[in-house]
Design an enzyme around this catalytic site. Structure first.
Site, PDB file in Angstrom:
ATOM      1  N   GLY C  47       0.773  -1.233   0.238  1.00  0.00           N
ATOM      2  CA  GLY C  47      -0.196   0.416   0.201  1.00  0.00           C
ATOM      3  C   GLY C  47       0.701   1.289  -0.010  1.00  0.00           C
ATOM      4  O   GLY C  47       0.681   1.994  -1.297  1.00  0.00           O
ATOM      5  N   ARG C 332       8.574 -24.782   4.577  1.00  0.00           N
ATOM      6  CA  ARG C 332       8.230 -24.426   5.347  1.00  0.00           C
ATOM      7  C   ARG C 332       6.506 -25.188   6.065  1.00  0.00           C
ATOM      8  O   ARG C 332       6.859 -25.568   6.641  1.00  0.00           O
ATOM      9  CB  ARG C 332       7.336 -22.899   5.281  1.00  0.00           C
ATOM     10  CG  ARG C 332       8.222 -21.583   5.695  1.00  0.00           C
ATOM     11  CD  ARG C 332       7.314 -20.460   5.584  1.00  0.00           C
ATOM     12  NE  ARG C 332       8.589 -19.237   5.734  1.00  0.00           N
ATOM     13  CZ  ARG C 332       8.570 -18.211   5.028  1.00  0.00           C
ATOM     14  NH1 ARG C 332       7.126 -17.557   4.936  1.00  0.00           N
ATOM     15  NH2 ARG C 332       9.759 -17.259   5.853  1.00  0.00           N
ATOM     16  N   GLU C 427       0.269  -9.287   0.408  1.00  0.00           N
ATOM     17  CA  GLU C 427      -0.827 -10.343   0.454  1.00  0.00           C
ATOM     18  C   GLU C 427      -2.169 -10.694   0.468  1.00  0.00           C
ATOM     19  O   GLU C 427      -3.325 -11.770   0.943  1.00  0.00           O
ATOM     20  CB  GLU C 427      -0.207 -10.539   2.043  1.00  0.00           C
ATOM     21  CG  GLU C 427      -0.766 -12.008   2.665  1.00  0.00           C
ATOM     22  CD  GLU C 427      -0.531 -12.277   4.104  1.00  0.00           C
ATOM     23  OE1 GLU C 427       0.247 -10.715   5.170  1.00  0.00           O
ATOM     24  OE2 GLU C 427      -1.007 -12.937   4.564  1.00  0.00           O
TER      25      GLU C 427
END
Lengths: 223, 246, 639
Positions: C47, C332, C427
């Site tokens: 942003g 991960r 995201e």
């Protein structure tokens, strides 16, 4: 530029630092001069006589020092007033982590020193508080500064006042002197401990030098 | 563990506010200070009393949102930690804990422990940046910066903008915050073209916002969660005096 | 089923797609740019970088964030680093390799063209950030330093101690501050978006609540950009900041934007384990720790000896055992699931039994405690602070926690959602990471979107549609304002018995259990039954005190929790529909004999974009088929 500089917090702090440094320099010289009392009556009175006989140096110096003092006072108080206004609502629970007592009492010790300066001038410069010691002359017909100082200091009230004032001066200098390099931007991590140490050491030396005289008079080393 | 909390309650910016007392019971030593306040809030809500407003977000010490004066010390007694990283094991069972909002004219209270810290944003807006438009950057390795310089800049840049320096300063001064940003950018070659103008503008803005002046007491450094050194304040003073003299 | 979604990916060779598209994009005349107004919601990396870049181009930009300052957005908490295909280390990295690693790491559920563009742009991001004064780590010669990170076999990660996200965000924040000072950006902190407003099918504004006064206000614009982050807080306990929420993108979803792949959620393997019921969030320890730490548990179930008393032979270095070539650096999802498995076998450590050791003893023997302090000093300090244990002496205890969400609003190659004029970046969108994100790629994507993609593509939309900003007295705005206000009044009017937090915790626990690290049909069906019940109870029994017209944090949380209670259903729905395992989405029914994720490329090689049909009603599925022309679909193997 001057307006912007004096209008800014950092600029004014620098002025306090510079004027403080000059006043500190005067205190050092003044102390050294006075310590001649331990050389005996003649050297001290000769020193005083010499100073009095140089009015072209003495008066500009006096005017300059007074001006510096007033600027130091004015700017410091201006900053202090702003500092109070910056926190209109105080904390209910007040605590301090590392600010020293000296740093927290600068305005108070400064004002006490101001009162002391007035008294000190009335006492030794204008002879207004103890005229009985002021008009003595020595064997060579000079103003007997030595007798004036020693006789005054034998009075516990007077020597006590001087000792107390020197304590406040010491407190004021211990923070003030070590702050000068910070306010003027000379400080950094390497030098900081040295400056802190030097400031405190200088304050202590001044205290010891100046308080040695009334103490010596009280215990009879100076007669 | 059990505690007695004395907390500042204030309904709005206009409200006068007061200290209120609450007991909290069965606190785990592994709780963070904020989690303890969560427990209090759950309690208060159950009792029908409005929960306490306090600022918090990341809860891992980096966002800079939390802002509690705990027993007179910004972020509480644990060094180099924000209140969200302060755990109850650092207190004694039965302690009375006084919790207040950051106090400064430049940080008006909005509610309870929430204050408006936008003054810090405005200081950055005044010049705390390097003017480079997106797209006009040269190849990153075209500009060599020594490891020491880069690390020094990073020390200053680590500031999280929480305002603890202001809160703890006896004069509510924002010197450490401003100095950190001025130093970060002045140390780097990228920051040179605007170096003089930047420090002048940022200090002018800082003064306009109503922060106090630095009296070299270094309370800011003692409470800074990122342990930013006051030597950056000296650096900023130096930058400013140099900027004024040229 | 609805027709396939078109991502408007350019034709031609992969390497030339972005260039080609940039040439095809319509430009807005420089003199006209200032006549266009753009709303940006969120001030994280995406942003803030987008807002600053758009303002630099000359657009009028209005920016909103719910925090008290744009600098506090949760990007600030990213520790490890940012990837870029600079190949500074001469270890064979290239744009193609970064692209390949990202597609493979994402388990073949991302869009090739987007990922390639991301890899192409990555170098420019480092240049931009360095020019802004981001104090990246340097070598003694003054060049930028790199480290290898999160399963990558090349050193392409740039970092600034353990605070890379903070430093990159401050760079973008400072760029934003500069535009605010120039008057080109109007910044509104402490303002929460409550709804998206569409006019004639185009996104033309938002409704926000001023979090200080409680006023509900509309803002109109020519285009709306959402950069509002991910939804990991649907699990209540996550590494996200407490304020992170799904509201902005969920509201857009309810207004017709498609929500893609919500079930792709990432669990981070190295977090500090939960210590008690009161736990409010989980703290992540950078994955870089796995470069030097070795992960192990006792070989025997229920071994309660202290780690020092367990001899080498009685330890199970399970990652090294199961994945000899990657060992402790396995991706991960694999590392997380392995930890969960050993804990379920009863070998977990710590009071809760939900933890595994991350041991630095060997690394300390090799490079000394000082060497380790230099690399991870701040992480070790943080660990010691939280747990009151000294990780230099006692192995750390770690456990996986919800961390990042790959899913998000569906966007095309231009980062525009199916609602024209609504752009979604960072995201909050879904596109680049597929089913699993690689370490140090989130920062890269956020900044790529904000600095180098959106500023061009939004111009194409504006140039094509022309100036059509409505006034905020338009009936659509009035309607949205009334709805938003009505919802707040409703929340306050329930006056029930349970706190918002208790509902959110209960939802989180349910989601973690049924839709967390591994999922199965029965669990997901159970969740889909229980979520509506919980939601119903919420609206009957929630207790929100105070008023709407004031700073009211419980009310803010209530609104966000209410949206999570609706959104959780979409997430489970997506997880149930995807009858395969891929990346962060592990379905127990679909695994290889060795217990690895088993993809079903035949049936699920698509992005699932869901269309809202009403609360509690199953959403409609739209598919975007994913074609892998450059990376051969293969079973991921890290053995």
């Amino acid at each position: 530029m001057c307006k912007e500089f004096l209008g800014s917090s950092v600029g004014r702090k620098a002025v306090v630092g510079v004027t403080g440094f000059i006043l500190f320099g005067f205190v050092v010289v003044h102390t050294l001069g006075n310590l001649q009392i331990f050389l005996g009556r003649d050297p001290l009175n000769a020193y005083a006589y010499k100073l009095q006989s140089l009015p072209w140096l003495l008066w500009p110096a006096r005017v300059f020092l007074l001006a510096v003092l007033l600027v130091h006072l004015w700017i410091s108080l201006w900053l202090a007033v702003e500092n109070r206004r910056a926190r209109p609502t105080p904390y209910v629970f007040k605590d301090t982590v590392q600010a020293t007592l000296a740093s927290r009492t600068m305005v108070m010790t400064g004002l006490i020193i101001l009162l002391f300066i007035v008294y000190h001038l009335l006492h030794f410069t204008f002879g207004a508080t103890n005229p009985e010691f002021f008009h003595l002359t020595d064997a060579k017909g000079r103003h007997d500064v030595y007798a004036m100082v020693v006789l005054s200091y034998r009075n516990y009230w007077i020597s006590g006042t001087y000792l107390l004032a020197m304590f406040f001066l010491c407190l004021h200098l211990s923070h003030g002197v070590s702050s000068i390099p910070q306010s003027l931007g000379w400080n950094d991590e390497r030098w900081d401990p040295l400056f802190k140490w030097a400031g405190r050491a200088a304050a202590l030396v001044i205290f010891m030098g100046n308080s040695s005289m009334p103490l010596a008079a009280v215990v009879g080393i100076l007669k | 563990m059990n505690f007695r909390l004395k907390i500042w309650r204030q309904r709005s910016a206009e409200d006068r506010g007061r200290m209120a007392e609450y007991p909290v019971k069965d606190v785990s030593p592994d709780m963070s200070f904020l989690e303890m306040l969560d427990v209090l809030n759950e309690d208060l809500t159950q009792k029908g009393e409005e929960p306490l407003a306090f600022e918090h977000d990341c809860r891992e010490g980096i966002c800079g949102a939390c802002s509690l004066m705990i027993n007179g010390i910004a972020h509480g007694p644990e060094r180099a930690a924000t209140a969200c990283q302060l755990h109850m094991r650092h207190f004694k069972d039965g302690d009375t804990l006084t919790v207040e909002p950051w106090r400064a004219k430049a940080f008006p209270v909005l509610r309870d422990l929430v204050v408006d810290r936008s003054a810090l944003d405005r200081i950055v807006q005044a010049g705390g940046f390097i003017s480079v438009n997106t797209g006009s950057a040269p190849e990153a390795n075209g500009l060599l910066i020594s490891k020491e310089t880069s690390e020094k800049a990073m020390e200053a840049a680590a500031c999280i903008g929480c305002g603890a320096c202001v809160a703890s300063c006896k004069n509510a001064s924002a010197m450490l915050f401003t100095a950190a940003k001025v130093s970060h950018l002045a140390l780097l070659p990228q920051g040179q073209p605007e170096r003089a103008a930047r420090v002048k503008k940022m200090i002018a803005r800082m003064d306009e916002e109503g922060f106090g002046n630095c009296t070299n007491q270094y309370e800011c450094e003692a409470v800074c969660p990122k342990e930013i050194s006051v030597s950056f304040i000296a650096r900023m003073n130096r930058e400013y005096l140099k900027a004024q003299s040229t | 089923m609805a027709e396939a979604l078109d991502a408007k990916t350019p034709s031609g060779p992969l390497e030339a797609k972005w260039d080609k598209r940039r040439f095809e994009l319509k430009l807005v005349n420089p003199a006209n740019k200032r006549k266009f107004e753009i709303i940006v919601v969120g001030t994280g990396l995406a942003g803030a970088s987008a807002a600053a870049s758009l303002a630099e181009l000359g657009y009028g930009v209005r920016v909103f964030c719910f925090q008290d300052s744009p600098r506090r957005a949760h990007s600030i908490a990213a520790q490890g680093g940012i990837n870029a295909a600079k190949n500074y280390q001469n270890d064979g990295d290239s744009v193609w390799r970064l692209f390949y690693d990202t597609v493979k790491g994402g388990d073949f559920r991302s869009r090739e063209a987007n990922v390639y563009r991301l890899a192409q742009i990555s170098s420019g991001i480092i240049d931009q950030c360095a020019a802004q004064g981001v104090p990246f780590a340097r070598e003694y010669g003054g060049h930028l330093a790199n480290r290898s990170f999160g399963g990558a076999q090349v050193s392409r990660t740039f970092y600034a101690q353990g605070q890379t996200g903070q430093q990159l965000l401050l760079g973008a924040y400072q760029a934003l501050c500069r535009q605010i000072a120039l008057g080109r950006v109007e910044m509104r902190p402490r303002a929460e978006m409550l709804d998206l407003v569409t006019v004639n099918g185009h996104a033309k504004g938002i409704v926000v609540r001023d979090l200080v006064t409680g006023k509900i206000v509309s803002y109109s614009a020519d285009a709306v950009v959402l950069a509002t982050g991910g939804y990991a807080n649907v699990f209540y306990l996550s590494t996200n900041a407490k304020g992170c929420n799904v509201t902005a993108i969920y509201r857009a979803y309810k207004k017709g934007a498609f929500f893609a792949n919500p079930c792709f959620t990432q669990i981070h393997p190295t977090c500090i384990p939960v210590t008690g019921e009161y736990q409010s969030k989980l703290t992540l320890m950078s994955e870089s720790l796995r470069n030097d730490g070795r992960v192990w548990v006792p070989r025997v179930k229920g071994d309660k000896r202290s780690p020092h008393e367990i001899p080498e032979a009685e330890r199970d270095y399970f990652l090294e055992r199961k994945y000899p070539s990657f060992g402790n650096l396995a991706p991960r999802d694999i590392a997380s699931r392995s930890a969960k498995e050993v804990c379920e076998e009863g070998k977990g450590v710590g009071k809760s039994g939900r933890g595994v050791y991350l041991d630095f003893a060997e690394a300390i023997r090799q490079v000394g405690a000082e060497g380790i302090r230099e690399r991870y000093g701040n992480l070790f300090d943080m660990y010691a602070k939280i747990t009151a244990e000294n990780p230099y002496q006692t192995p750390m205890r770690i456990y996986p926690a919800a961390h990042y969400t790959m899913g998000g609003l569906w966007v095309d190659y231009h980062l525009m959602s199916n609602l024209p004029g609504l752009f979604v970046i960072g995201e909050a969108n879904f596109s680049d990471h597929g089913a699993n994100r690689l370490g140090a790629s989130a920062l890269m994507q956020g900044l790529a979107d904000g600095y180098f993609i959106l500023p061009y593509t939004i111009g194409d939309y504006l140039a094509s549609t022309g100036k059509r900003k409505p006034e905020t007295d338009h009936p659509e705005f009035k309607k949205a304002e009334e709805e938003a206000g009505g919802r707040i009044r409703k929340l306050l009017a329930v006056k029930g018995k349970r706190t918002v937090d208790s509902f959110h915790r209960q939802l989180g626990a349910l989601m973690w259990e049924t839709c967390g690290m591994s999922r199965n049909e029965a669990g997901l069906k159970k969740a889909l039954q229980e979520i509506p019940v919980l939601r119903e109870e919420f609206w009957k029994n929630v207790k929100v005190l105070g008023e709407g017209a004031q700073l009211n944090q419980a009310l803010e949380h209530a609104g966000r929790a209410a949206d999570f209670l609706e959104f959780a259903e979409i997430l489970c729905h997506d997880a149930l529909h995807r009858r395969e395992s891929c990346g962060g989405h592990f379905r127990q029914e679909h695994q290889t004999a060795e217990g690895e994720a088993l993809r079903d490329d035949e049936n699920f090689c698509y992005a699932a974009a869901w269309e809202f049909q009403g609360i509690g009603r199953p959403p409609v599925l739209h598919q975007e088929p994913l074609a892998f022309e450059h990376v051969k679909l293969s079973q991921r193997s890290y053995r």
